[in-house]
Design a protein around this motif. Structure first.
Motif, PDB file in Angstrom:
ATOM      1  N   GLU A 276     -39.246   6.202  -9.123  1.00  0.00           N
ATOM      2  CA  GLU A 276     -38.515   4.934  -9.156  1.00  0.00           C
ATOM      3  C   GLU A 276     -39.443   3.786  -9.533  1.00  0.00           C
ATOM      4  O   GLU A 276     -38.980   2.704  -9.896  1.00  0.00           O
ATOM      5  N   GLU A 277     -40.745   4.006  -9.446  1.00  0.00           N
ATOM      6  CA  GLU A 277     -41.726   3.015  -9.883  1.00  0.00           C
ATOM      7  C   GLU A 277     -41.897   3.101 -11.403  1.00  0.00           C
ATOM      8  O   GLU A 277     -41.648   4.146 -12.006  1.00  0.00           O
ATOM      9  N   ASN A 278     -42.353   2.007 -12.000  1.00  0.00           N
ATOM     10  CA  ASN A 278     -42.666   2.010 -13.426  1.00  0.00           C
ATOM     11  C   ASN A 278     -44.162   2.200 -13.621  1.00  0.00           C
ATOM     12  O   ASN A 278     -44.975   1.462 -13.041  1.00  0.00           O
ATOM     13  N   PHE A 279     -44.527   3.203 -14.406  1.00  0.00           N
ATOM     14  CA  PHE A 279     -45.923   3.487 -14.714  1.00  0.00           C
ATOM     15  C   PHE A 279     -46.153   3.337 -16.216  1.00  0.00           C
ATOM     16  O   PHE A 279     -45.234   3.531 -17.029  1.00  0.00           O
ATOM     17  N   TYR A 280     -47.423   3.037 -16.571  1.00  0.00           N
ATOM     18  CA  TYR A 280     -47.799   2.851 -17.972  1.00  0.00           C
ATOM     19  C   TYR A 280     -49.064   3.661 -18.214  1.00  0.00           C
ATOM     20  O   TYR A 280     -50.053   3.494 -17.502  1.00  0.00           O
ATOM     21  N   ILE A 281     -49.019   4.551 -19.192  1.00  0.00           N
ATOM     22  CA  ILE A 281     -50.138   5.478 -19.405  1.00  0.00           C
ATOM     23  C   ILE A 281     -50.653   5.383 -20.826  1.00  0.00           C
ATOM     24  O   ILE A 281     -49.886   5.189 -21.779  1.00  0.00           O
ATOM     25  N   GLY A 282     -51.967   5.513 -20.962  1.00  0.00           N
ATOM     26  CA  GLY A 282     -52.552   5.504 -22.292  1.00  0.00           C
ATOM     27  C   GLY A 282     -53.984   6.004 -22.268  1.00  0.00           C
ATOM     28  O   GLY A 282     -54.623   6.077 -21.212  1.00  0.00           O
ATOM     29  N   ARG A 283     -54.466   6.334 -23.446  1.00  0.00           N
ATOM     30  CA  ARG A 283     -55.865   6.741 -23.603  1.00  0.00           C
ATOM     31  C   ARG A 283     -56.703   5.495 -23.871  1.00  0.00           C
ATOM     32  O   ARG A 283     -56.316   4.628 -24.660  1.00  0.00           O
ATOM     33  N   VAL A 284     -57.841   5.407 -23.213  1.00  0.00           N
ATOM     34  CA  VAL A 284     -58.704   4.236 -23.354  1.00  0.00           C
ATOM     35  C   VAL A 284     -59.324   4.207 -24.753  1.00  0.00           C
ATOM     36  O   VAL A 284     -59.722   5.242 -25.301  1.00  0.00           O
ATOM     37  N   ASP A 285     -59.377   3.010 -25.318  1.00  0.00           N
ATOM     38  CA  ASP A 285     -59.960   2.782 -26.644  1.00  0.00           C
ATOM     39  C   ASP A 285     -61.352   2.194 -26.437  1.00  0.00           C
ATOM     40  O   ASP A 285     -61.493   1.091 -25.899  1.00  0.00           O
ATOM     41  N   TYR A 286     -62.384   2.927 -26.844  1.00  0.00           N
ATOM     42  CA  TYR A 286     -63.764   2.492 -26.622  1.00  0.00           C
ATOM     43  C   TYR A 286     -64.264   1.679 -27.822  1.00  0.00           C
ATOM     44  O   TYR A 286     -64.136   2.100 -28.971  1.00  0.00           O
ATOM     45  N   CYS A 287     -64.836   0.511 -27.521  1.00  0.00           N
ATOM     46  CA  CYS A 287     -65.256  -0.423 -28.570  1.00  0.00           C
ATOM     47  C   CYS A 287     -66.630  -0.986 -28.227  1.00  0.00           C
ATOM     48  O   CYS A 287     -67.044  -1.016 -27.066  1.00  0.00           O
ATOM     49  N   VAL A 288     -67.324  -1.464 -29.252  1.00  0.00           N
ATOM     50  CA  VAL A 288     -68.582  -2.174 -28.996  1.00  0.00           C
ATOM     51  C   VAL A 288     -68.227  -3.454 -28.233  1.00  0.00           C
ATOM     52  O   VAL A 288     -67.162  -4.048 -28.437  1.00  0.00           O
ATOM     53  N   GLN A 289     -69.124  -3.872 -27.379  1.00  0.00           N
ATOM     54  CA  GLN A 289     -68.823  -4.985 -26.473  1.00  0.00           C
ATOM     55  C   GLN A 289     -68.406  -6.246 -27.224  1.00  0.00           C
ATOM     56  O   GLN A 289     -67.507  -6.970 -26.791  1.00  0.00           O
ATOM     57  N   SER A 290     -69.048  -6.518 -28.352  1.00  0.00           N
ATOM     58  CA  SER A 290     -68.755  -7.740 -29.102  1.00  0.00           C
ATOM     59  C   SER A 290     -67.344  -7.745 -29.684  1.00  0.00           C
ATOM     60  O   SER A 290     -66.816  -8.803 -30.030  1.00  0.00           O
ATOM     61  N   GLU A 291     -66.712  -6.561 -29.777  1.00  0.00           N
ATOM     62  CA  GLU A 291     -65.369  -6.472 -30.354  1.00  0.00           C
ATOM     63  C   GLU A 291     -64.268  -6.570 -29.304  1.00  0.00           C
ATOM     64  O   GLU A 291     -63.113  -6.850 -29.639  1.00  0.00           O
ATOM     65  N   ILE A 292     -64.616  -6.354 -28.041  1.00  0.00           N
ATOM     66  CA  ILE A 292     -63.579  -6.284 -27.010  1.00  0.00           C
ATOM     67  C   ILE A 292     -62.853  -7.613 -26.860  1.00  0.00           C
ATOM     68  O   ILE A 292     -61.621  -7.670 -26.797  1.00  0.00           O
ATOM     69  N   GLN A 293     -63.603  -8.711 -26.807  1.00  0.00           N
ATOM     70  CA  GLN A 293     -62.962 -10.019 -26.638  1.00  0.00           C
ATOM     71  C   GLN A 293     -62.034 -10.314 -27.817  1.00  0.00           C
ATOM     72  O   GLN A 293     -60.945 -10.873 -27.641  1.00  0.00           O
ATOM     73  N   LYS A 294     -62.445  -9.925 -29.005  1.00  0.00           N
ATOM     74  CA  LYS A 294     -61.609 -10.122 -30.192  1.00  0.00           C
ATOM     75  C   LYS A 294     -60.315  -9.332 -30.070  1.00  0.00           C
ATOM     76  O   LYS A 294     -59.223  -9.842 -30.366  1.00  0.00           O
ATOM     77  N   LYS A 295     -60.400  -8.084 -29.612  1.00  0.00           N
ATOM     78  CA  LYS A 295     -59.207  -7.247 -29.477  1.00  0.00           C
ATOM     79  C   LYS A 295     -58.272  -7.793 -28.394  1.00  0.00           C
ATOM     80  O   LYS A 295     -57.052  -7.753 -28.533  1.00  0.00           O
ATOM     81  N   ILE A 296     -58.858  -8.317 -27.314  1.00  0.00           N
ATOM     82  CA  ILE A 296     -58.042  -8.923 -26.265  1.00  0.00           C
ATOM     83  C   ILE A 296     -57.287 -10.122 -26.823  1.00  0.00           C
ATOM     84  O   ILE A 296     -56.079 -10.279 -26.618  1.00  0.00           O
ATOM     85  N   ALA A 297     -58.002 -10.977 -27.554  1.00  0.00           N
ATOM     86  CA  ALA A 297     -57.385 -12.167 -28.129  1.00  0.00           C
ATOM     87  C   ALA A 297     -56.264 -11.800 -29.094  1.00  0.00           C
ATOM     88  O   ALA A 297     -55.203 -12.442 -29.117  1.00  0.00           O
ATOM     89  N   GLN A 298     -56.465 -10.753 -29.888  1.00  0.00           N
ATOM     90  CA  GLN A 298     -55.433 -10.320 -30.831  1.00  0.00           C
ATOM     91  C   GLN A 298     -54.178  -9.860 -30.109  1.00  0.00           C
ATOM     92  O   GLN A 298     -53.059 -10.132 -30.550  1.00  0.00           O
ATOM     93  N   CYS A 299     -54.359  -9.150 -28.982  1.00  0.00           N
ATOM     94  CA  CYS A 299     -53.196  -8.716 -28.185  1.00  0.00           C
ATOM     95  C   CYS A 299     -52.428  -9.917 -27.640  1.00  0.00           C
ATOM     96  O   CYS A 299     -51.189  -9.945 -27.655  1.00  0.00           O
ATOM     97  N   VAL A 300     -53.156 -10.903 -27.152  1.00  0.00           N
ATOM     98  CA  VAL A 300     -52.517 -12.089 -26.586  1.00  0.00           C
ATOM     99  C   VAL A 300     -51.782 -12.875 -27.666  1.00  0.00           C
ATOM    100  O   VAL A 300     -50.625 -13.288 -27.487  1.00  0.00           O
ATOM    101  N   LEU A 301     -52.426 -13.073 -28.799  1.00  0.00           N
ATOM    102  CA  LEU A 301     -51.816 -13.855 -29.878  1.00  0.00           C
ATOM    103  C   LEU A 301     -50.587 -13.160 -30.463  1.00  0.00           C
ATOM    104  O   LEU A 301     -49.673 -13.820 -30.964  1.00  0.00           O
ATOM    105  N   ALA A 302     -50.562 -11.834 -30.398  1.00  0.00           N
ATOM    106  CA  ALA A 302     -49.428 -11.081 -30.956  1.00  0.00           C
ATOM    107  C   ALA A 302     -48.135 -11.345 -30.198  1.00  0.00           C
ATOM    108  O   ALA A 302     -47.048 -11.180 -30.750  1.00  0.00           O
ATOM    109  N   ASP A 303     -48.248 -11.761 -28.918  1.00  0.00           N
ATOM    110  CA  ASP A 303     -47.046 -12.073 -28.135  1.00  0.00           C
ATOM    111  C   ASP A 303     -47.398 -13.171 -27.143  1.00  0.00           C
ATOM    112  O   ASP A 303     -47.303 -13.002 -25.928  1.00  0.00           O
ATOM    113  N   LEU A 304     -47.801 -14.298 -27.684  1.00  0.00           N
ATOM    114  CA  LEU A 304     -48.302 -15.406 -26.871  1.00  0.00           C
ATOM    115  C   LEU A 304     -47.264 -15.893 -25.863  1.00  0.00           C
ATOM    116  O   LEU A 304     -47.594 -16.244 -24.733  1.00  0.00           O
TER     117      LEU A 304
END
Length: 283
Positions: free
Chosen positions: A129-157
């Motif tokens: 009855e709970e909602n769960f969300y599952i996925g495989r982790v995407d490994y990135c160089v540290q300098s790219e992670i903030q960029k990927k986070i920002a892209q996710c946010v901007l895609a549905d601001l």
């Protein structure tokens, strides 16, 4: 109900680069290192799925998405992730019997490695009855992670800027949780599959949620592998742990002792059997 960040068919694909398995069949299994005591009957929560709040995880980068101050061009004030302090998770690995993980998780207490048939776990989560969300982790160089986070946010601001008291739909939760599936490249050996859920209250102050699925989590466990690391002066520790697991209801066929550090008998290597037809090895 279960929602997929990574498509189900992709999760169920075998990982060719992973060596070894604790099972003889062709089913896909995932693994988790857990304290030995968590499997004992004295643990009243052993039949439940253990999920810890992400901002309480050890890796400081795990909480970055939830604790960051987000700024938009033209806006004087920052906004925050609407699910901050209200996301719970549990991690599994596609690796079987990894020395680095044995060492990391076993520094403070005796641990074992449990295996779970992935398809069986997916079905159990889907029936909840709970909602769960599952996925495989995407490994990135540290300098790219903030960029990927920002892209996710901007895609549905618009979704990210909603008030934390909003009753988010499952699709909106998928959007908000997607940035939590990025991790630094040095951890790629973990081959992590992550399961997340949103807490039941925006003001949730619990560090842990133990979720009772339709099927006991204890019954989802296929096999238990005992650690290859044996404390000094306790030569029979692995035997004692095996006997303890047998008393707790696990059957002999379910229990392995890791052979990662087992002494190997001298073997015969007949070189003629390995002559390569590839010229690059003959030059």
């Amino acid at each position: 109900m279960l929602y997929y960040i990574t498509p189900r068919e992709d999760l169920l694909k075998p990982v060719k680069e992973v060596e070894g398995t604790s099972h003889a069949d062709d089913e896909k299994y995932i693994y988790r290192y857990v304290p030995l005591y968590s499997l004992l009957s004295t643990n009243t929560e052993r039949d439940k799925l253990y999920m810890k709040r992400l901002d309480k995880w050890n890796d400081p980068f795990e909480k970055k998405v939830l604790t960051a101050n987000y700024y938009c061009e033209g806006q004087k004030h920052a906004f925050h992730h609407p699910l901050a302090n209200n996301v719970y998770g549990i991690c599994f690995t596609e690796n079987y019997n990894c020395e680095a993980q044995w060492y990391y998780y076993g520094q403070k207490e005796p641990i074992v490695l449990i295996s779970v048939k992935l398809e069986k776990l997916l079905d159990a989560l889907d029936k909840s009855e709970e909602n769960f969300y599952i996925g495989r982790v995407d490994y990135c160089v540290q300098s790219e992670i903030q960029k990927k986070i920002a892209q996710c946010v901007l895609a549905d601001l618009e979704t990210f800027q909603k008030d934390r008291s909003t009753d988010f739909t499952p699709d909106e939760c998928k959007t908000l949780l997607r940035p939590l599936f990025f991790k630094r490249l040095p951890f790629v050996y973990e081959r992590e599959i992550r399961i997340l859920k949103v807490g039941n209250s925006a003001e949730n102050d619990k560090d842990v949620e133990n979720i009772l699925l339709k099927e006991s989590f204890r019954n989802l466990i296929g096999k238990v592998t005992i650690s290859p690391f044996v404390p000094e002066k306790i030569d029979n520790m692995q035997k004692l742990q095996k006997e303890l697991l047998l008393k707790e209801g696990f059957v002999k066929q379910q229990i392995n002792i890791s052979q990662l550090h087992a002494d190997q008998k001298p073997s015969n290597i007949y070189l003629e059997n390995y002559k390569s037809k590839n010229k690059q090895y003959e030059e």
